[in-house]
Design a protein around this motif. Structure first.
Motif, PDB file in Angstrom:
ATOM      1  N   LEU A 159       0.729  -1.322   0.375  1.00  0.00           N
ATOM      2  CA  LEU A 159       0.040   0.077  -0.125  1.00  0.00           C
ATOM      3  C   LEU A 159       0.787   1.269  -0.229  1.00  0.00           C
ATOM      4  CD1 LEU A 159      -3.036  -1.497   2.441  1.00  0.00           C
ATOM      5  CD2 LEU A 159      -3.423  -0.070  -0.214  1.00  0.00           C
ATOM      6  N   ALA A 160       1.976   1.474   0.098  1.00  0.00           N
ATOM      7  CA  ALA A 160       3.042   2.285   1.285  1.00  0.00           C
ATOM      8  C   ALA A 160       3.398   3.128  -0.361  1.00  0.00           C
ATOM      9  CB  ALA A 160       3.636   2.127   1.970  1.00  0.00           C
ATOM     10  N   GLU A 175      -8.386   0.938  -1.714  1.00  0.00           N
ATOM     11  CA  GLU A 175      -9.000   0.287  -1.406  1.00  0.00           C
ATOM     12  C   GLU A 175      -9.680  -1.169  -0.456  1.00  0.00           C
ATOM     13  OE1 GLU A 175     -12.459   2.822   0.337  1.00  0.00           O
ATOM     14  OE2 GLU A 175     -11.929   3.942  -1.078  1.00  0.00           O
ATOM     15  N   SER A 176      -9.433  -2.005  -2.217  1.00  0.00           N
ATOM     16  CA  SER A 176      -9.133  -3.383  -1.977  1.00  0.00           C
ATOM     17  C   SER A 176      -8.529  -3.305  -0.911  1.00  0.00           C
ATOM     18  CB  SER A 176      -9.804  -3.560  -3.455  1.00  0.00           C
ATOM     19  OG  SER A 176      -8.528  -3.603  -4.359  1.00  0.00           O
ATOM     20  N   ASP A 177      -6.694  -3.252  -1.384  1.00  0.00           N
ATOM     21  CA  ASP A 177      -5.757  -4.262  -0.863  1.00  0.00           C
ATOM     22  C   ASP A 177      -5.798  -3.552   1.090  1.00  0.00           C
ATOM     23  OD1 ASP A 177      -4.375  -5.163  -2.390  1.00  0.00           O
ATOM     24  OD2 ASP A 177      -3.612  -3.350  -2.963  1.00  0.00           O
ATOM     25  N   ASP A 178      -6.205  -2.646   1.120  1.00  0.00           N
ATOM     26  CA  ASP A 178      -6.660  -2.674   2.537  1.00  0.00           C
ATOM     27  C   ASP A 178      -7.796  -3.254   2.965  1.00  0.00           C
ATOM     28  OD1 ASP A 178      -6.683  -0.420   5.025  1.00  0.00           O
ATOM     29  OD2 ASP A 178      -9.026   0.363   4.070  1.00  0.00           O
ATOM     30  N   ASP A 205      -7.666  -5.350   6.723  1.00  0.00           N
ATOM     31  CA  ASP A 205      -9.407  -5.173   8.044  1.00  0.00           C
ATOM     32  C   ASP A 205      -9.145  -6.268   8.141  1.00  0.00           C
ATOM     33  OD1 ASP A 205      -8.643  -2.357   8.177  1.00  0.00           O
ATOM     34  OD2 ASP A 205      -9.976  -2.248   6.453  1.00  0.00           O
ATOM     35  N   ASP A 206      -9.721  -7.919   7.124  1.00  0.00           N
ATOM     36  CA  ASP A 206      -9.977  -8.933   7.442  1.00  0.00           C
ATOM     37  C   ASP A 206      -9.078 -10.050   7.916  1.00  0.00           C
ATOM     38  OD1 ASP A 206     -11.879  -7.955   6.070  1.00  0.00           O
ATOM     39  OD2 ASP A 206     -10.996  -9.241   3.830  1.00  0.00           O
ATOM     40  N   ALA A 256      -2.620   5.183   4.397  1.00  0.00           N
ATOM     41  CA  ALA A 256      -1.841   4.873   3.124  1.00  0.00           C
ATOM     42  C   ALA A 256      -3.251   5.674   2.529  1.00  0.00           C
ATOM     43  CB  ALA A 256      -1.220   3.336   3.191  1.00  0.00           C
ATOM     44  N   VAL A 257      -4.368   4.838   2.318  1.00  0.00           N
ATOM     45  CA  VAL A 257      -5.617   4.881   1.926  1.00  0.00           C
ATOM     46  C   VAL A 257      -6.031   6.423   1.928  1.00  0.00           C
ATOM     47  CG1 VAL A 257      -8.364   4.517   1.389  1.00  0.00           C
ATOM     48  CG2 VAL A 257      -6.561   2.589   1.912  1.00  0.00           C
ATOM     49  N   SER A 258      -5.573   7.699   3.109  1.00  0.00           N
ATOM     50  CA  SER A 258      -6.375   8.287   3.351  1.00  0.00           C
ATOM     51  C   SER A 258      -5.159   9.486   2.547  1.00  0.00           C
ATOM     52  CB  SER A 258      -5.998   9.065   4.192  1.00  0.00           C
ATOM     53  OG  SER A 258      -5.863  10.363   4.708  1.00  0.00           O
ATOM     54  N   VAL A 259      -4.058   9.569   2.151  1.00  0.00           N
ATOM     55  CA  VAL A 259      -3.217   9.784   1.555  1.00  0.00           C
ATOM     56  C   VAL A 259      -3.774   9.996  -0.064  1.00  0.00           C
ATOM     57  CG1 VAL A 259      -0.446   9.652   0.513  1.00  0.00           C
ATOM     58  CG2 VAL A 259      -1.328   9.421   2.775  1.00  0.00           C
TER      59      VAL A 259
END
Length: 221
Positions: free
Chosen positions: A131-132, A151-154, A158-159, A197-200
């Motif tokens: 992600l980074a 988002e799919s990697d995020d 989460d899972d 990372a998603v936020s960026v």
């Protein structure tokens, strides 16, 4: 003057991309230190965190100078504002990698992770670093579709994080309270790292489109 100004904007983006590379390296090394009980590598991550802090300060100083001296509007203004927020998120990612490294150091020479959860953390580490790296590319290219794909990697992180709870809450968990606390905190560090990372990436979408993608209830603007 305008050409020089846009050179400065590009330099700001490159500084952010460099920060993303720094925090990717930090989490990659911190995860290896965690899995291998590698004290020297943990110490390297801890000592290098100051460089991430310095990079954030440099990005913010450059961004505020552009706001004060150039009075940017439209896309240029969004770029500068997004850079300020992105630098903060990237610095927090560095802090989260630091927390992982400090956990490895605190428990050394003993391993932090029981064998039954090592695979989960190896996977979360791989996805977090990916992600980074993707964030670095998005900052450089401003590719909206690539940004949205993060988002799919995020979701994978989460899972894995949710599944960790089923493991440590099992009545057959044999490793005691201290290990359960370590696993809980470490899982949270990886989850938050991925969220930042998603936020960026979302900030880069904002730069291009002028619209901020939707946030979940636990995400910060």
């Amino acid at each position: 003057m305008r050409e020089a100004y846009h050179v400065e904007l590009e330099q700001l983006a490159q500084h952010l991309a460099g920060m993303s590379a720094q925090v990717a390296d930090a989490m990659e090394q911190a995860t290896k230190a965690l899995l291998d009980a590698d004290l020297a590598l943990a110490e390297k991550v801890i000592s290098n965190d100051a460089k991430v802090d310095d990079a954030r300060a440099e990005c913010e100083e450059q961004a505020y100078a552009l706001l004060a001296l150039q009075a940017p509007v439209a896309t240029d203004l969004r770029t500068v504002l997004a850079a300020i927020h992105a630098a903060e998120s990237l610095e927090r990612m560095g802090d989260l990698a630091l927390h992982v490294a400090k956990t490895a150091r605190r428990r050394h020479p003993d391993p932090v992770l029981p064998e039954q959860v090592r695979t989960y953390f190896a996977q979360m580490g791989d996805v977090a670093v990916k992600l980074a790296r993707q964030t670095q590319e998005v900052i450089q290219t401003k590719d909206v579709e690539a940004a949205r794909s993060l988002e799919s990697d995020d979701d994978q992180v989460d899972d894995l994080h949710r599944h960790l709870f089923t493991v440590i809450m099992d009545k057959e968990w044999p490793h005691g309270v201290a290990a359960a606390v370590d696993v809980t905190l470490l899982g949270r560090f990886y989850e938050r790292y991925a969220d930042h990372a998603v936020s960026v990436a979302k900030r880069m979408v904002f730069v291009v489109t002028g619209k901020m993608p939707g946030y979940g209830p636990d995400e910060e603007l």
